[in-house]
Design a protein around this motif. Structure first.
Motif, PDB file in Angstrom:
ATOM      1  N   ARG A 116       0.878  -1.176   0.000  1.00  9.79           N
ATOM      2  CA  ARG A 116       0.000   0.000   0.000  1.00  9.79           C
ATOM      3  C   ARG A 116       0.911   1.220   0.000  1.00  9.79           C
ATOM      4  O   ARG A 116       1.791   1.334   0.848  1.00  9.79           O
ATOM      5  N   TRP A 117       0.721   2.106  -0.955  1.00 11.12           N
ATOM      6  CA  TRP A 117       1.592   3.279  -1.022  1.00 11.12           C
ATOM      7  C   TRP A 117       0.821   4.502  -1.469  1.00 11.12           C
ATOM      8  O   TRP A 117      -0.222   4.406  -2.089  1.00 11.12           O
ATOM      9  N   GLU A 118       1.395   5.646  -1.105  1.00 13.35           N
ATOM     10  CA  GLU A 118       0.893   6.955  -1.507  1.00 13.35           C
ATOM     11  C   GLU A 118       2.096   7.795  -1.912  1.00 13.35           C
ATOM     12  O   GLU A 118       3.202   7.569  -1.432  1.00 13.35           O
ATOM     13  N   PHE A 119       1.859   8.762  -2.775  1.00 12.88           N
ATOM     14  CA  PHE A 119       2.916   9.684  -3.176  1.00 12.88           C
ATOM     15  C   PHE A 119       2.502  11.080  -2.746  1.00 12.88           C
ATOM     16  O   PHE A 119       1.384  11.506  -3.015  1.00 12.88           O
ATOM     17  N   HIS A 120       3.391  11.770  -2.054  1.00 14.60           N
ATOM     18  CA  HIS A 120       3.101  13.118  -1.563  1.00 14.60           C
ATOM     19  C   HIS A 120       4.206  14.066  -1.997  1.00 14.60           C
ATOM     20  O   HIS A 120       5.371  13.680  -2.068  1.00 14.60           O
ATOM     21  N   THR A 121       3.827  15.300  -2.270  1.00 20.84           N
ATOM     22  CA  THR A 121       4.826  16.331  -2.511  1.00 20.84           C
ATOM     23  C   THR A 121       4.628  17.438  -1.485  1.00 20.84           C
ATOM     24  O   THR A 121       3.499  17.764  -1.113  1.00 20.84           O
ATOM     25  N   PHE A 122       5.728  17.950  -1.016  1.00 18.88           N
ATOM     26  CA  PHE A 122       5.751  19.080  -0.091  1.00 18.88           C
ATOM     27  C   PHE A 122       6.727  20.090  -0.668  1.00 18.88           C
ATOM     28  O   PHE A 122       7.584  19.743  -1.483  1.00 18.88           O
ATOM     29  N   ARG A 123       6.624  21.328  -0.252  1.00 19.46           N
ATOM     30  CA  ARG A 123       7.545  22.368  -0.709  1.00 19.46           C
ATOM     31  C   ARG A 123       8.419  22.812   0.451  1.00 19.46           C
ATOM     32  O   ARG A 123       7.968  22.872   1.580  1.00 19.46           O
ATOM     33  N   GLY A 124       9.661  23.145   0.127  1.00 21.30           N
ATOM     34  CA  GLY A 124      10.578  23.637   1.149  1.00 21.30           C
ATOM     35  C   GLY A 124      11.928  22.975   1.013  1.00 21.30           C
ATOM     36  O   GLY A 124      12.221  22.315   0.017  1.00 21.30           O
ATOM     37  N   ASP A 125      12.729  23.129   2.043  1.00 21.88           N
ATOM     38  CA  ASP A 125      14.016  22.442   2.036  1.00 21.88           C
ATOM     39  C   ASP A 125      13.766  20.979   2.416  1.00 21.88           C
ATOM     40  O   ASP A 125      12.763  20.671   3.064  1.00 21.88           O
ATOM     41  N   PRO A 126      14.644  20.070   2.005  1.00 23.30           N
ATOM     42  CA  PRO A 126      14.392  18.643   2.225  1.00 23.30           C
ATOM     43  C   PRO A 126      14.159  18.261   3.690  1.00 23.30           C
ATOM     44  O   PRO A 126      13.249  17.490   3.984  1.00 23.30           O
ATOM     45  N   TYR A 127      14.956  18.807   4.604  1.00 19.04           N
ATOM     46  CA  TYR A 127      14.791  18.449   6.013  1.00 19.04           C
ATOM     47  C   TYR A 127      13.415  18.866   6.529  1.00 19.04           C
ATOM     48  O   TYR A 127      12.663  18.051   7.059  1.00 19.04           O
ATOM     49  N   ASN A 128      13.080  20.147   6.386  1.00 13.00           N
ATOM     50  CA  ASN A 128      11.795  20.620   6.914  1.00 13.00           C
ATOM     51  C   ASN A 128      10.618  19.978   6.186  1.00 13.00           C
ATOM     52  O   ASN A 128       9.582  19.714   6.786  1.00 13.00           O
ATOM     53  N   GLY A 129      10.768  19.704   4.896  1.00 13.01           N
ATOM     54  CA  GLY A 129       9.712  19.028   4.156  1.00 13.01           C
ATOM     55  C   GLY A 129       9.462  17.626   4.675  1.00 13.01           C
ATOM     56  O   GLY A 129       8.307  17.205   4.840  1.00 13.01           O
ATOM     57  N   LEU A 130      10.529  16.885   4.955  1.00  9.19           N
ATOM     58  CA  LEU A 130      10.364  15.527   5.490  1.00  9.19           C
ATOM     59  C   LEU A 130       9.815  15.539   6.910  1.00  9.19           C
ATOM     60  O   LEU A 130       9.001  14.689   7.272  1.00  9.19           O
ATOM     61  N   VAL A 131      10.236  16.507   7.707  1.00  9.54           N
ATOM     62  CA  VAL A 131       9.689  16.637   9.065  1.00  9.54           C
ATOM     63  C   VAL A 131       8.189  16.916   8.995  1.00  9.54           C
ATOM     64  O   VAL A 131       7.392  16.283   9.700  1.00  9.54           O
ATOM     65  N   THR A 132       7.801  17.843   8.149  1.00  9.53           N
ATOM     66  CA  THR A 132       6.384  18.166   7.980  1.00  9.53           C
ATOM     67  C   THR A 132       5.605  16.942   7.511  1.00  9.53           C
ATOM     68  O   THR A 132       4.537  16.627   8.035  1.00  9.53           O
ATOM     69  N   ALA A 133       6.157  16.241   6.529  1.00  4.59           N
ATOM     70  CA  ALA A 133       5.497  15.043   6.008  1.00  4.59           C
ATOM     71  C   ALA A 133       5.336  13.994   7.102  1.00  4.59           C
ATOM     72  O   ALA A 133       4.250  13.424   7.269  1.00  4.59           O
ATOM     73  N   ALA A 134       6.406  13.731   7.834  1.00  4.06           N
ATOM     74  CA  ALA A 134       6.351  12.708   8.880  1.00  4.06           C
ATOM     75  C   ALA A 134       5.350  13.086   9.969  1.00  4.06           C
ATOM     76  O   ALA A 134       4.617  12.229  10.472  1.00  4.06           O
ATOM     77  N   ASP A 135       5.296  14.363  10.317  1.00  3.12           N
ATOM     78  CA  ASP A 135       4.323  14.809  11.322  1.00  3.12           C
ATOM     79  C   ASP A 135       2.895  14.695  10.807  1.00  3.12           C
ATOM     80  O   ASP A 135       2.023  14.141  11.482  1.00  3.12           O
ATOM     81  N   GLU A 136       2.646  15.214   9.600  1.00  5.36           N
ATOM     82  CA  GLU A 136       1.285  15.214   9.063  1.00  5.36           C
ATOM     83  C   GLU A 136       0.769  13.802   8.785  1.00  5.36           C
ATOM     84  O   GLU A 136      -0.413  13.528   8.948  1.00  5.36           O
TER      85      GLU A 136
END
Length: 153
Positions: free
Chosen positions: A95-115
């Motif tokens: 089961r997978w999903e693809f998400h895009t976030f904007r920003g620098d890689p670190y903050n984008g991954l932190v935001t993704a992991a939190d959300e």
């Protein structure tokens, strides 16, 4: 136990349920995505593939079409993931999903992991020599200490 305690979000029970994998098109990020897919399959977890579209104000100020370029990269990555999922269909299912976030890689991954309420984060090792001095995204994620982080070479 109160009603609120029973429905409260809980991390770290019975293995990961959501695994976030950072994907930027580099060889190490593709290996990280493959590793995360195997982990998600074995754990019956959701694999959240995350591409962080970089903000490049300097390039944009020079007239470079940055948004279009990063959107194209996201579309190419999504197509590659779909093709890989089709090739493995019948062999194993993830089961997978693809998400895009904007920003620098670190903050984008932190935001993704939190959300996404990630239980684990998987990233590829940095391929940039400069990260030895300023710190890679992987090292910064580990130092944040908020999720188990796996760094794939």
């Amino acid at each position: 136990m109160t009603e609120q305690q029973r429905h409260q979000f809980e991390r770290g029970t019975d293995g990961p349920k959501v695994i976030v994998a950072g994907l930027d098109g580099s060889d190490s990020s593709l290996r990280a995505a493959a590793y995360a897919a195997g982990l998600a399959r074995r754990q019956n977890a959701l694999l959240a593939l995350v591409y962080v579209q970089p903000l490049m104000p300097a390039g944009a100020s020079l007239g470079v079409p940055v948004a279009g370029t990063t959107a194209e990269i996201a579309e190419d990555l999504m197509a590659e993931v779909r093709a890989a999922a089709e090739r493995t269909k019948g062999t194993f299912e993830v089961r997978w999903e693809f998400h895009t976030f904007r920003g620098d890689p670190y903050n984008g991954l932190v935001t993704a992991a939190d959300e996404l309420k990630a239980d684990a984060v998987v990233v590829g090792a940095s391929e940039s020599a400069g990260h030895r001095f300023i710190g890679s995204v992987a090292v910064r994620l580990v130092k944040a200490g908020r999720w188990p982080v796996t760094v794939v070479p």
